[in-house]
Design a protein around this motif. Structure first.
Motif, mmCIF file in Angstrom:
data_model
loop_
_atom_site.group_PDB
_atom_site.id
_atom_site.type_symbol
_atom_site.label_atom_id
_atom_site.label_comp_id
_atom_site.label_asym_id
_atom_site.label_seq_id
_atom_site.Cartn_x
_atom_site.Cartn_y
_atom_site.Cartn_z
ATOM 1 N N HIS A 174 8.048 41.457 32.157
ATOM 2 C CA HIS A 174 8.920 40.357 32.573
ATOM 3 C C HIS A 174 8.172 39.067 32.913
ATOM 4 O O HIS A 174 8.572 38.328 33.818
ATOM 5 C CB HIS A 174 9.801 40.790 33.747
ATOM 6 C CG HIS A 174 10.463 42.114 33.541
ATOM 7 N ND1 HIS A 174 11.461 42.321 32.599
ATOM 8 C CD2 HIS A 174 10.246 43.325 34.123
ATOM 9 C CE1 HIS A 174 11.831 43.590 32.620
ATOM 10 N NE2 HIS A 174 11.115 44.217 33.526
ATOM 11 N N GLU B 72 15.200 38.097 35.015
ATOM 12 C CA GLU B 72 15.063 39.236 34.111
ATOM 13 C C GLU B 72 14.597 40.472 34.876
ATOM 14 O O GLU B 72 15.048 41.585 34.622
ATOM 15 C CB GLU B 72 14.075 38.889 32.999
ATOM 16 C CG GLU B 72 13.894 39.981 31.961
ATOM 17 C CD GLU B 72 12.928 39.579 30.875
ATOM 18 O OE1 GLU B 72 11.849 40.214 30.781
ATOM 19 O OE2 GLU B 72 13.242 38.632 30.130
ATOM 20 N N LEU B 73 13.682 40.258 35.820
ATOM 21 C CA LEU B 73 13.163 41.374 36.617
ATOM 22 C C LEU B 73 14.270 42.013 37.447
ATOM 23 O O LEU B 73 14.373 43.248 37.529
ATOM 24 C CB LEU B 73 12.048 40.880 37.529
ATOM 25 C CG LEU B 73 11.465 41.910 38.506
ATOM 26 C CD1 LEU B 73 10.831 43.078 37.748
ATOM 27 C CD2 LEU B 73 10.463 41.252 39.438
ATOM 28 N N GLU C 190 6.865 35.408 31.237
ATOM 29 C CA GLU C 190 7.050 34.529 30.089
ATOM 30 C C GLU C 190 5.921 33.501 30.019
ATOM 31 O O GLU C 190 5.419 33.035 31.051
ATOM 32 C CB GLU C 190 8.403 33.816 30.156
ATOM 33 C CG GLU C 190 8.653 33.006 31.405
ATOM 34 C CD GLU C 190 10.032 32.364 31.386
ATOM 35 O OE1 GLU C 190 10.498 32.011 30.281
ATOM 36 O OE2 GLU C 190 10.636 32.212 32.461
ATOM 37 N N SER D 119 16.438 44.407 35.555
ATOM 38 C CA SER D 119 15.759 45.495 34.880
ATOM 39 C C SER D 119 15.826 46.783 35.697
ATOM 40 O O SER D 119 16.067 46.743 36.912
ATOM 41 C CB SER D 119 14.291 45.127 34.646
ATOM 42 O OG SER D 119 13.575 45.111 35.872
ATOM 43 N N THR E 223 5.357 40.581 28.186
ATOM 44 C CA THR E 223 6.796 40.581 27.919
ATOM 45 C C THR E 223 7.456 41.816 28.509
ATOM 46 O O THR E 223 8.530 41.731 29.136
ATOM 47 C CB THR E 223 7.063 40.509 26.406
ATOM 48 O OG1 THR E 223 6.472 39.314 25.883
ATOM 49 C CG2 THR E 223 8.550 40.517 26.124
ATOM 50 N N ASN F 121 9.490 36.153 35.308
ATOM 51 C CA ASN F 121 10.896 35.834 35.098
ATOM 52 C C ASN F 121 11.706 36.644 36.115
ATOM 53 O O ASN F 121 12.009 37.818 35.884
ATOM 54 C CB ASN F 121 11.318 36.181 33.666
ATOM 55 C CG ASN F 121 12.710 35.708 33.335
ATOM 56 O OD1 ASN F 121 13.595 35.677 34.184
ATOM 57 N ND2 ASN F 121 12.933 35.346 32.079
#
Length: 282
Positions: free
Chosen positions: A254, A273-274, A256, A277, A251, A270
């Motif tokens: 990044h 999301e990456l 899932e 970040s 998690t 993901n």
């Protein structure tokens, strides 16, 4: 008879036998005491079976990478095994579906052909033209691996180091009929390389699919990866680990959880999301 027993030459004749018997007794006593009878699976014979740590060697050391590439990394065989039908497991089909049956992808499989199991990447190579790296620590299983004649896969006989530097360990070989019981086992010395070192040696810092079986050390192996320098899309991890530790690590980095099968977790990066970040802006 009495004169023969008292012959002055008799001591000289039995002296070599007495010396041999004494030496043999001493050696066998040391040998017996050197075994840990309470742990038959992890016996140590003198000092040469103890784990060796090479902590001064960085996993990205250029000389070390060149050594691994030249000495330990084996190129695909020249001859190709002709197989009309390849076995394929459910895990491989799921990975292929996640990637929309991508062709010419890349894979790294640690634990390939372990203890009679199918390879998780053979079908990807044969049907979709993937290429990659196969890793196997067990000498017997590595022989099985090489016999498959994977024409698009390099291979290495080594275990994955749970540290960011190489090690050398005593490895217990388990035959398919052993089943892990306290029967007779063979022990051999095996070198353990960081996964990142092997990726650099194989020139594979972008990987579509990492199939990871490290006999319970999967989380430790993943923690050695500088994930800011490698791009791994799909990671499958054998269910030999603490799920909480694994989920926390994945998690944070990044990934899932896409599928949880009876014996494996399958994670996907993901990307959205990456990209949002702090790691993406470095």
């Amino acid at each position: 008879m009495v004169s023969l027993l008292l012959s002055p030459g008799l001591p000289r004749r039995i002296l070599p036998f007495a010396v041999f018997l004494t030496a043999f007794t001493v050696v066998m006593t040391i040998l017996f005491l050197s075994f840990d009878l309470k742990a038959p699976k992890h016996r140590e014979l003198f000092n040469f079976t103890r784990d060796l740590d090479f902590s001064s060697v960085g996993q990205d050391n250029p000389q070390f990478i060149a050594y691994v590439r030249a000495v330990h990394l084996q190129s695909p065989p020249n001859s190709v095994r002709v197989v009309e039908k390849f076995n394929i497991n459910h895990q491989t089909l799921l990975v292929a579906s996640i990637l929309n049956n991508k062709v010419n992808g890349t894979f790294v499989e640690a634990g390939a052909y372990g203890h009679g199991k199918l390879s998780n990447t053979e079908w990807l190579e044969s049907a979709l033209g993937w290429h990659g790296l196969l890793i196997q620590a067990d000498p017997w299983d590595f022989i099985t691996l090489r016999r498959q004649k994977r024409s698009r896969a390099s291979s290495v006989h080594a275990c994955l180091s749970p540290t960011a530097y190489p090690k050398e360990i005593t490895f217990r070989q388990i035959s398919a009929s052993d089943g892990g019981d306290d029967g007779l086992s063979n022990f051999t010395r095996v070198k353990c390389f960081p996964l990142y070192s092997l990726l650099l040696a194989a020139k594979m810092t972008e990987v579509d699919y990492l199939s990871l079986d490290a006999d319970g050390a999967e989380v430790e192996v993943l923690k050695t990866l500088p994930l800011e320098h490698v791009d791994i899309n799909i990671i499958s991890v054998e269910k030999k680990v603490n799920k909480s530790d694994l989920m926390n690590f994945m998690t944070v980095h990044h990934y899932e959880l896409i599928y949880e099968l009876s014996d494996v977790y399958i994670f996907k990066m993901n990307r959205q999301e990456l990209l949002s970040s702090p790691r993406a802006s470095v």
